[in-house]
Design an enzyme around this catalytic site. Structure first.
Site, PDB file in Angstrom:
ATOM      1  N   SER A 182       1.125  -4.374   0.470  1.00 11.53           N
ATOM      2  CA  SER A 182       0.356  -3.360  -0.246  1.00 11.53           C
ATOM      3  C   SER A 182       0.946  -1.955  -0.139  1.00 11.53           C
ATOM      4  O   SER A 182       0.883  -1.176  -1.088  1.00 11.53           O
ATOM      5  CB  SER A 182      -1.087  -3.337   0.258  1.00 11.53           C
ATOM      6  OG  SER A 182      -1.711  -4.555  -0.051  1.00 11.53           O
ATOM      7  N   HIS A 234      -2.199   1.794   2.062  1.00 11.24           N
ATOM      8  CA  HIS A 234      -2.252   2.195   0.659  1.00 11.24           C
ATOM      9  C   HIS A 234      -1.880   3.675   0.533  1.00 11.24           C
ATOM     10  O   HIS A 234      -1.054   4.066  -0.300  1.00 11.24           O
ATOM     11  CB  HIS A 234      -3.657   1.993   0.090  1.00 11.24           C
ATOM     12  CG  HIS A 234      -4.045   0.558  -0.078  1.00 11.24           C
ATOM     13  ND1 HIS A 234      -5.135   0.184  -0.831  1.00 11.24           N
ATOM     14  CD2 HIS A 234      -3.505  -0.577   0.402  1.00 11.24           C
ATOM     15  CE1 HIS A 234      -5.245  -1.136  -0.810  1.00 11.24           C
ATOM     16  NE2 HIS A 234      -4.265  -1.608  -0.059  1.00 11.24           N
TER      17      HIS A 234
END
Length: 283
Positions: A182, A234
């Site tokens: 991610s 993220h």
């Protein structure tokens, strides 16, 4: 661990098998990276370039498939799938020898195993986890890779992963364990976001800002809805990607390939330095 939720992008009007976030800044038709031609203002499609009587600046050649000309994207997807199979499709991932060797375990990173901020891109904990990450890579990666070159793309993917891992380390606790690509995927979002911001005064840029902005807001909200999402990764990946995109835009064309690669190496090295110098949970 994280799952990325995205919506389908438009397809290139000349290559309907390729999703794209680019549009001709003159006629507004969707175009892929192979059809995108740098002009004095924004990007043009081949037809508009022909009509304007200008010349192509960056030749890319015709592509037969979405990922032809993007070997690194294909390789990263293949490696993730292979390791997903080798780890029993994510079952008991942390207890497997591969999981123990590659997962980001913060107290081991603090003990000096800095490479663990990069290796989690090979590990995924469930079908949905790998599905959303690899789908996003499949959609976003090829256009970036064909636009900047394979090695700068590899550097950007790994540097974003490393910076995402560094944020998960600096904002986490010693017992935290993270897996997934991610951070790297959000690095690609960051590159696209920077591209859109720099073209915000064009119709193409405004379109990209709306689309990418929506996706980023959606993903930012997910940690409050779904547990176990490493939002710190993220954030780190997104910041790294945005900075990489901005620095890429300032690299002279004469030394573009080497300059772009040097930018990614510097960002990756910064992530390594952060985990070597600062203690876990420092932020």
């Amino acid at each position: 661990m994280t799952q990325d939720h995205t919506t389908a992008a438009p397809v290139c009007y000349r290559h309907p098998d390729r999703h794209t976030l680019l549009r001709c800044s003159r006629c507004e038709r969707p175009i892929c990276a192979s059809c995108s031609i740098d002009a004095s203002v924004g990007q043009r499609c081949p037809e508009c370039i022909k009509e304007e009587g200008t010349q192509r600046v960056i030749p890319t050649g015709s592509k037969r498939t979405r990922t032809s000309g993007a070997p690194a994207t294909t390789t990263f997807v293949a490696l993730a799938v292979i390791f997903f199979v080798l780890t029993g499709f994510g079952r008991n991932l942390v207890d497997s020898s591969i999981g123990r060797a590659l997962a980001q375990v913060n107290f081991l990173v603090e003990a000096g195993e800095w490479w663990r901020i990069f290796t989690p891109i090979l590990l995924h904990a469930s079908f949905m986890h790998i599905l959303f990450n690899m789908w996003a890579l499949w959609v976003l990666g090829p256009q970036i890779e064909r636009g900047v070159g394979t090695w700068p793309f590899v550097g950007a993917y790994l540097a974003s992963a490393g910076m995402g891992g560094a944020f998960a380390y600096l904002m986490g606790s010693p017992a935290d364990i993270a897996v997934g690509a991610s951070g790297a995927i959000f690095g690609l979002f960051g590159i696209w976001f920077n591209f859109a911001v720099r073209r915000r005064n064009t119709m193409q840029g405004r379109y990209l800002l709306r689309q990418i902005g929506f996706l980023l807001v959606l993903n930012a909200a997910l940690p409050f809805i779904v547990g176990g999402i490493a939002w710190e990764a993220h954030l780190g990946g997104l910041i790294a990607g945005f900075v990489i995109g901005e620095l890429w835009s300032r690299v002279p064309r004469k030394d573009a390939l080497a300059g772009r690669l040097a930018v990614t190496i510097a960002i990756g090295a910064l992530g390594i330095l952060a985990v070597l110098v600062l203690p876990v949970g420092a932020m």
